[in-house]
Design a protein around this motif. Structure first.
Motif, short mmCIF file in Angstrom:
data_model
loop_
_atom_site.label_atom_id
_atom_site.label_comp_id
_atom_site.label_asym_id
_atom_site.label_seq_id
_atom_site.Cartn_x
_atom_site.Cartn_y
_atom_site.Cartn_z
N MET A 1 0.85 -1.19 0.00
CA MET A 1 0.00 0.00 0.00
C MET A 1 0.89 1.25 0.00
O MET A 1 2.12 1.15 0.04
N TYR A 2 0.27 2.42 0.02
CA TYR A 2 0.99 3.68 0.02
C TYR A 2 0.15 4.69 0.78
O TYR A 2 -1.01 4.42 1.15
N ALA A 3 0.70 5.86 1.05
CA ALA A 3 0.00 6.86 1.85
C ALA A 3 -1.09 7.56 1.04
O ALA A 3 -0.86 7.96 -0.10
N PHE A 4 -2.28 7.68 1.64
CA PHE A 4 -3.37 8.44 1.03
C PHE A 4 -4.31 8.89 2.14
O PHE A 4 -4.28 8.37 3.26
N ASP A 5 -5.15 9.85 1.83
CA ASP A 5 -6.13 10.36 2.79
C ASP A 5 -7.46 9.66 2.59
O ASP A 5 -7.80 9.26 1.47
N VAL A 6 -8.22 9.52 3.68
CA VAL A 6 -9.56 8.95 3.63
C VAL A 6 -10.53 9.90 4.32
O VAL A 6 -10.28 10.36 5.44
N VAL A 7 -11.62 10.25 3.64
CA VAL A 7 -12.67 11.08 4.25
C VAL A 7 -13.99 10.32 4.18
O VAL A 7 -14.22 9.53 3.26
N ARG A 8 -14.86 10.55 5.18
CA ARG A 8 -16.17 9.87 5.23
C ARG A 8 -17.27 10.93 5.32
O ARG A 8 -17.77 11.23 6.41
N PRO A 9 -17.64 11.52 4.21
CA PRO A 9 -18.70 12.54 4.24
C PRO A 9 -20.03 11.95 4.68
O PRO A 9 -20.29 10.75 4.48
N LYS A 10 -20.89 12.78 5.25
CA LYS A 10 -22.19 12.34 5.74
C LYS A 10 -23.32 12.63 4.76
O LYS A 10 -24.45 12.22 4.99
N ALA A 24 -8.94 12.38 -6.50
CA ALA A 24 -9.79 11.74 -5.48
C ALA A 24 -10.56 10.59 -6.11
O ALA A 24 -10.88 10.62 -7.30
N GLN A 25 -10.85 9.57 -5.32
CA GLN A 25 -11.53 8.37 -5.81
C GLN A 25 -12.62 7.97 -4.84
O GLN A 25 -12.40 7.92 -3.63
N ALA A 26 -13.82 7.68 -5.36
CA ALA A 26 -14.92 7.22 -4.50
C ALA A 26 -14.63 5.81 -4.02
O ALA A 26 -14.11 4.97 -4.76
N LEU A 27 -14.99 5.53 -2.77
CA LEU A 27 -14.84 4.21 -2.18
C LEU A 27 -16.18 3.78 -1.63
O LEU A 27 -16.74 4.42 -0.75
N SER A 28 -16.72 2.69 -2.16
CA SER A 28 -17.99 2.17 -1.65
C SER A 28 -17.69 0.95 -0.77
O SER A 28 -17.22 1.09 0.34
N GLY A 29 -17.90 -0.26 -1.27
CA GLY A 29 -17.58 -1.43 -0.46
C GLY A 29 -16.10 -1.77 -0.46
O GLY A 29 -15.60 -2.43 0.45
N GLY A 30 -15.38 -1.36 -1.49
CA GLY A 30 -13.94 -1.56 -1.54
C GLY A 30 -13.49 -2.95 -1.94
O GLY A 30 -12.30 -3.25 -1.89
N GLN A 31 -14.41 -3.80 -2.35
CA GLN A 31 -14.04 -5.18 -2.64
C GLN A 31 -13.18 -5.32 -3.90
O GLN A 31 -12.47 -6.31 -4.06
N THR A 32 -13.25 -4.34 -4.78
CA THR A 32 -12.36 -4.32 -5.94
C THR A 32 -11.28 -3.26 -5.78
O THR A 32 -10.11 -3.50 -6.09
N LEU A 33 -11.65 -2.10 -5.26
CA LEU A 33 -10.70 -0.99 -5.20
C LEU A 33 -9.54 -1.26 -4.26
O LEU A 33 -8.38 -0.99 -4.60
N ILE A 34 -9.79 -1.82 -3.08
CA ILE A 34 -8.71 -2.04 -2.12
C ILE A 34 -7.66 -3.01 -2.67
O ILE A 34 -6.45 -2.72 -2.59
N PRO A 35 -8.04 -4.17 -3.25
CA PRO A 35 -7.02 -5.01 -3.87
C PRO A 35 -6.26 -4.30 -5.00
O PRO A 35 -5.07 -4.53 -5.19
N THR A 36 -6.97 -3.44 -5.71
CA THR A 36 -6.32 -2.68 -6.79
C THR A 36 -5.27 -1.73 -6.22
O THR A 36 -4.17 -1.59 -6.78
N LEU A 37 -5.58 -1.10 -5.08
CA LEU A 37 -4.61 -0.22 -4.43
C LEU A 37 -3.40 -1.02 -3.93
O LEU A 37 -2.25 -0.56 -4.03
N LYS A 38 -3.68 -2.20 -3.38
CA LYS A 38 -2.57 -3.02 -2.86
C LYS A 38 -1.59 -3.39 -3.97
O LYS A 38 -0.39 -3.49 -3.73
#
Length: 263
Positions: A1-10, A24-38
């Motif tokens: 992984m690498y350094a990035f910011d995470v925000v959780r808007p309401k 910036a990139q939207a993150l929903s469930g992360g089941q595809t995006l997180i492995p892609t980031l790794k």
């Protein structure tokens, strides 16, 4: 992984404002995006989590359609859509494993448009409407190829509206380790209108098998598909199965889906 910011808007407005930042990139469930980031196949500087936006969650029944918020997990769809749309609930309940179903979301799945994902077949096979923060997109216009959709930069799937058909079923032949579809077929019938959507098979992603639809519109039975073969030209060929094998499976699984839809 690498350094990035995470925000959780309401709220959706806050999310859209955050997505306006560069990279910036939207993150929903992360089941595809997180492995892609790794794997560093994507390296956004900011992730905008949609998990705290209550307006993007939930299942409701409106005017003959099941409407599902974009941030609704597969587990919630499986638990709450069954009374109105059993085939859709059954599809959601058979995605991945419990961990995936309790994290993955319908909006994330449709935004990613994996060629072997289940929800694209449900949306295309149902004639669903994908609603974003700015417009409504018919499923026939939404899916534009492998991992490609009509979504524009910064556009978020806020909900998906599934018209409830008279008959429907989803059957998939899954790869045992991943539980992704080698071939999955979602079939619906409403009056004389029949839709057959196939996932997992084509290099172009989810598609409608129009020849099968024509055959089934006059006789909605598995026998109507006898002698009909899906073309193998654009089918995926990999270590799990050749293009010819997948083309054969399309016919077999479509027959099973029609039989299941007929009860």
């Amino acid at each position: 992984m690498y350094a990035f910011d995470v925000v959780r808007p309401k709220s959706l407005d806050e999310a859209l404002a955050a997505l306006g930042d560069e990279d910036a990139q939207a993150l929903s469930g992360g089941q595809t995006l997180i492995p892609t980031l790794k794997q560093r196949l994507a390296m956004p500087s900011k992730l905008v989590s949609l998990t705290a936006i209550d307006d993007l969650k939930g299942v409701s029944h409106r005017g003959g359609s099941v409407v599902i918020g974009g941030a609704t997990t597969h587990a919630v769809v499986a638990a709450e859509a069954g009374a109105q749309f059993p085939a859709l609930a059954a599809l959601a309940g058979n995605i991945g494993d419990p961990a995936v179903r309790n994290r993955g979301t319908i909006g994330g799945s449709l935004a990613n448009n994996d060629p072997s994902a289940c929800y694209p077949a449900a949306a295309l096979g149902s004639g669903a409407t994908i609603t974003t923060n700015s417009r409504d997109i018919a499923a026939d216009d939404y899916f534009q190829g492998m991992f490609t959709t009509a979504l524009e930069e910064g556009e978020i799937v806020t909900s998906v509206s599934f018209p409830v058909p008279e008959k429907a079923a989803y059957v998939k032949f899954e790869q045992p380790a991943s539980r992704f579809s080698l071939v999955g077929v979602f079939v619906t019938k409403t009056g004389d209108d029949v839709r057959v959507a196939v996932t997992g098979a084509s290099n172009n992603g989810v598609f409608r098998w129009t020849e099968a639809e024509a055959a089934l519109s006059g006789n909605f039975s598995a026998e109507a598909l006898d002698g009909l073969t899906a073309p193998a030209d654009d089918m995926i060929s990999d270590l799990h199965g050749s293009a010819a094998y997948r083309a054969h499976l399309v016919g077999v699984i479509t027959k099973r889906a029609v039989t299941a839809a007929n009860g």
